[in-house]
Write an enzyme that holds these catalytic residues in place. Structure first.
Site, PDB file in Angstrom:
ATOM      1  N   ASN A 164       0.850  -1.200   0.000  1.00 33.69           N
ATOM      2  CA  ASN A 164       0.000   0.000   0.000  1.00 33.69           C
ATOM      3  C   ASN A 164       0.884   1.249   0.000  1.00 33.69           C
ATOM      4  OD1 ASN A 164       0.619   0.736   2.829  1.00 33.69           O
ATOM      5  ND2 ASN A 164      -0.458  -1.171   3.268  1.00 33.69           N
ATOM      6  N   ASP A 167      -4.809  -9.538  13.150  1.00 38.80           N
ATOM      7  CA  ASP A 167      -4.803  -8.128  13.538  1.00 38.80           C
ATOM      8  C   ASP A 167      -3.764  -7.943  14.652  1.00 38.80           C
ATOM      9  OD1 ASP A 167      -5.383  -5.629  14.834  1.00 38.80           O
ATOM     10  OD2 ASP A 167      -7.241  -5.608  13.668  1.00 38.80           O
ATOM     11  N   ILE A 168      -2.656  -7.299  14.311  1.00 41.08           N
ATOM     12  CA  ILE A 168      -1.537  -7.165  15.264  1.00 41.08           C
ATOM     13  C   ILE A 168      -1.964  -6.354  16.487  1.00 41.08           C
ATOM     14  CG2 ILE A 168       0.819  -6.304  15.545  1.00 41.08           C
ATOM     15  CD1 ILE A 168       1.022  -6.554  12.403  1.00 41.08           C
ATOM     16  N   ASP A 206      -4.468  -6.107   5.185  1.00 41.12           N
ATOM     17  CA  ASP A 206      -5.516  -6.909   5.823  1.00 41.12           C
ATOM     18  C   ASP A 206      -5.552  -8.317   5.258  1.00 41.12           C
ATOM     19  OD1 ASP A 206      -6.402  -4.964   7.583  1.00 41.12           O
ATOM     20  OD2 ASP A 206      -7.643  -4.006   6.047  1.00 41.12           O
ATOM     21  N   LYS A 245     -10.842  -3.212  19.454  1.00 42.99           N
ATOM     22  CA  LYS A 245      -9.428  -3.600  19.565  1.00 42.99           C
ATOM     23  C   LYS A 245      -8.877  -3.389  20.977  1.00 42.99           C
ATOM     24  CE  LYS A 245      -8.531  -2.887  14.632  1.00 42.99           C
ATOM     25  NZ  LYS A 245      -7.487  -2.897  13.619  1.00 42.99           N
ATOM     26  N   PHE A 261      -4.398   3.484  15.129  1.00 41.28           N
ATOM     27  CA  PHE A 261      -4.708   4.501  14.126  1.00 41.28           C
ATOM     28  C   PHE A 261      -5.906   4.008  13.322  1.00 41.28           C
ATOM     29  CE2 PHE A 261      -1.578   7.966  13.432  1.00 41.28           C
ATOM     30  CZ  PHE A 261      -0.845   7.768  14.588  1.00 41.28           C
ATOM     31  N   LYS A 273       8.204 -17.790 -10.122  1.00 43.89           N
ATOM     32  CA  LYS A 273       7.522 -16.657 -10.744  1.00 43.89           C
ATOM     33  C   LYS A 273       6.324 -17.161 -11.562  1.00 43.89           C
ATOM     34  CE  LYS A 273       8.312 -12.941 -13.971  1.00 43.89           C
ATOM     35  NZ  LYS A 273       9.062 -12.590 -15.155  1.00 43.89           N
ATOM     36  N   LYS A 291     -13.412   0.910  16.427  1.00 48.21           N
ATOM     37  CA  LYS A 291     -12.107   0.228  16.532  1.00 48.21           C
ATOM     38  C   LYS A 291     -11.522   0.356  17.943  1.00 48.21           C
ATOM     39  CE  LYS A 291     -11.124   0.642  11.649  1.00 48.21           C
ATOM     40  NZ  LYS A 291     -10.461   1.345  10.570  1.00 48.21           N
TER      41      LYS A 291
HETATM   42  N1  CTP Z   1      -3.781  -2.999  12.344  1.00 47.92           N
HETATM   43  C1  CTP Z   1      -2.973  -4.036  12.792  1.00 47.92           C
HETATM   44  N2  CTP Z   1      -3.004  -5.251  12.148  1.00 47.92           N
HETATM   45  C2  CTP Z   1      -3.804  -5.456  11.097  1.00 47.92           C
HETATM   46  C3  CTP Z   1      -4.636  -4.402  10.628  1.00 47.92           C
HETATM   47  C4  CTP Z   1      -4.597  -3.193  11.286  1.00 47.92           C
HETATM   48  O1  CTP Z   1      -2.223  -3.845  13.747  1.00 47.92           O
HETATM   49  N3  CTP Z   1      -3.795  -6.645  10.508  1.00 47.92           N
HETATM   50  C5  CTP Z   1      -3.769  -1.736  13.083  1.00 47.92           C
HETATM   51  C6  CTP Z   1      -3.221  -0.568  12.303  1.00 47.92           C
HETATM   52  O2  CTP Z   1      -1.840  -0.407  12.537  1.00 47.92           O
HETATM   53  C7  CTP Z   1      -4.032   0.584  12.896  1.00 47.92           C
HETATM   54  C8  CTP Z   1      -5.362  -0.040  13.272  1.00 47.92           C
HETATM   55  O3  CTP Z   1      -5.102  -1.444  13.367  1.00 47.92           O
HETATM   56  O4  CTP Z   1      -3.454   1.057  14.104  1.00 47.92           O
HETATM   57  C9  CTP Z   1      -6.489   0.207  12.315  1.00 47.92           C
HETATM   58  O5  CTP Z   1      -6.220  -0.218  11.048  1.00 47.92           O
HETATM   59  P1  CTP Z   1      -7.305  -0.107   9.885  1.00 47.92           P
HETATM   60  O6  CTP Z   1      -6.749  -0.729   8.658  1.00 47.92           O
HETATM   61  O7  CTP Z   1      -7.805   1.283   9.802  1.00 47.92           O
HETATM   62  O8  CTP Z   1      -8.469  -0.967  10.484  1.00 47.92           O
HETATM   63  P2  CTP Z   1      -8.952  -2.394  10.217  1.00 47.92           P
HETATM   64  O9  CTP Z   1      -9.095  -3.071  11.525  1.00 47.92           O
HETATM   65  O10 CTP Z   1      -8.136  -3.089   9.206  1.00 47.92           O
HETATM   66  O11 CTP Z   1     -10.423  -2.124   9.678  1.00 47.92           O
HETATM   67  P3  CTP Z   1     -10.924  -1.717   8.222  1.00 47.92           P
HETATM   68  O12 CTP Z   1      -9.832  -2.056   7.242  1.00 47.92           O
HETATM   69  O13 CTP Z   1     -12.123  -2.529   8.079  1.00 47.92           O
HETATM   70  O14 CTP Z   1     -11.203  -0.258   8.294  1.00 47.92           O
END
Ligand code: CTP
Length: 419
Positions: A219, A321-322, A288, A356, A338, A298, A352
């Site tokens: 990304n 989700d970390i 995600d 979380k 964030f 390849k 969130k």
């Molecule tokens: N985050 C994380 N691990 C993941 C996805 C997200 O630690 N696999 C953390 C990001 O670093 C950020 C927060 O979760 O602090 C929110 O990330 P975001 O992508 O906005 O939220 P998601 O939970 O992925 O929800 P969505 O994509 O549905 O908005």
């Protein structure tokens, strides 16, 4: 008024070749309005003469612990109390070892033992001495006791070797001293930096999810916000662990960085470091999803069955989700997330915060010309019963304001037993 007017800085010098840079540091601090005194170890006097520093600072240079004349003028306890900040530059491996072991066998180490003033160290030594486990352990001990370490930098060394061990430049050290006194939070109590002895764990940047050995999904995250927060946390006195995806940024001096590529690697590294952390800030734009299977070779256009109608389907699986896993596994951690949103900013961010298990969430609008890969940002900081809006500004300034808010809430929450 200059940045350091009315500030009293005691510069400590131990015996290393970088001592010649310290004269420049004294000049820079004085130029910014500080009153400077200098304490040298015996070995330091072999590298630069006390007379040079006396002439530059206008004050007598102290170096003897058992000197009746010097003690009568300003004794070691008085000198320890006099300073608003102690900066030891260069701090040699030997001095660091003596400080870590609480020695008081010369004036400088005795002052360090007899003071409540914040002590900053600018290590300088040969790269192998720096990477030696003994030195690393000593530095860890000192930073856990509230010392703040700056550097060393990487580059060519006086001994001809190349690596980490060079003392930071005098102007950089002077800027660090100024930044310590700049922040309003420090002015409330400069006796101790607010995050001294605390560890802040930060994830930053994008992740890369491999499709095959040469392709990946990623990304637009630049990592700038996470790196700026790492620098701000360090300036507030914290030991900083930065778990970073692939970015082209330099790690702030003194910040320990672990490079990872995939979300799974970031997950493992962050979980492994979380136990020793006090604050966790997840700024990373973690993918995600990742390909359910990584092709060993390849992927070719003419792979059997892949190009029958010129389309290629990738099956993606959800990544862990970390942030959520860390905050649930380590509930005593002060966790900050964030939320990058293109719509319903506050509502989505609050969802969130709860889901979380966070103490705080930083919401920012992303989309065209907003958020990612830019030097400025605008954020809303949200917690269970409050909110703070920070206007669009440079990410470095924003990071200092955000880190100050996180620190205030972290200190307040330390008195509570649970979230
Ligand atoms: N985050 C994380 N691990 C993941 C996805 C997200 O630690 N696999 C953390 C990001 O670093 C950020 C927060 O979760 O602090 C929110 O990330 P975001 O992508 O906005 O939220 P998601 O939970 O992925 O929800 P969505 O994509 O549905 O908005």
């Amino acid at each position: 008024m200059s940045a350091l007017t009315n500030k009293r800085i005691l510069i400590g010098i131990s015996g290393g070749i970088a001592a010649y840079k310290t004269a420049e540091l004294a000049r820079a601090l004085i130029k910014h309005g500080a009153e400077v005194r200098v304490c040298m170890t015996k070995a330091a006097t072999e590298f630069i003469t006390p007379l040079t520093l006396q002439a530059l600072t206008g004050n007598p240079v102290s170096s003897e612990l058992l000197d009746p004349a010097a003690e009568a003028a300003m004794g070691h306890i008085e000198l320890a109390r006099w300073a608003d900040l102690i900066m030891i530059a260069p701090a040699t491996a030997d001095l660091i070892a003596r400080l870590a072991n609480g020695h008081a066998d010369d004036l400088l180490s005795t002052i360090c033992l007899a003071t409540e003033t914040p002590i900053h160290l600018a290590p300088a030594m040969n790269r192998l001495m720096w990477s030696n486990a003994a030195t690393q352990d000593n530095c860890k001990t000192l930073s856990q006791r509230g010392y703040t370490l700056h550097g060393p930098a990487e580059g060519e060394q006086a001994c001809g070797e190349i690596g980490a061990g060079r003392m930071l430049e005098a102007q950089d050290l002077a800027d660090l001293v100024i930044s310590v006194f700049d922040k309003s939070i420090f002015n409330q109590s400069i006796a101790k930096l607010p995050l001294s002895g605390k560890t802040v764990l930060i994830t930053a940047g994008p992740t890369r999810e491999a499709i095959d050995p040469v392709r990946y999904i990623t990304n637009r995250s630049s990592g700038k916000m996470g790196y700026a927060i790492a620098a701000a946390a360090q300036a507030l006195g914290a030991t900083v662990q930065l778990v970073s995806g692939p970015v082209s940024l330099e790690a702030p001096d003194g910040v320990e960085r672990s490079f990872i590529e995939s979300a799974a690697q970031m997950h493992d590294k962050t979980m492994a470091l979380a136990n020793d952390a006090d604050i966790f800030i997840a700024t990373a734009a973690v993918a995600d999803y990742s390909p359910a299977q990584v092709a060993e070779q390849k992927i070719k256009k003419d792979s059997k069955g892949q190009n029958s109608n010129q389309e290629l389907s990738l099956k993606l699986q959800t990544n862990k989700d970390i942030l959520s896993d860390v905050s649930h596994a380590f509930p005593r951690l002060f966790s900050v997330g964030f939320a990058a949103e293109t719509e319903n900013l506050i509502e989505n961010a609050l969802g969130k915060l709860k889901r979380k298990n966070l103490n705080m969430i930083v919401a920012n609008q992303v989309g065209e010309n907003k958020g990612f890969d830019r030097d400025t940002n605008q954020i809303e900081i949200l917690w269970q019963d409050g909110q703070l809006s920070l206007p669009e500004q440079d990410k470095k300034t924003l990071a200092i304001e955000l880190m100050t808010t996180i620190t205030e809430h972290f200190i307040a929450s330390s008195t509570l037993t649970s979230k």
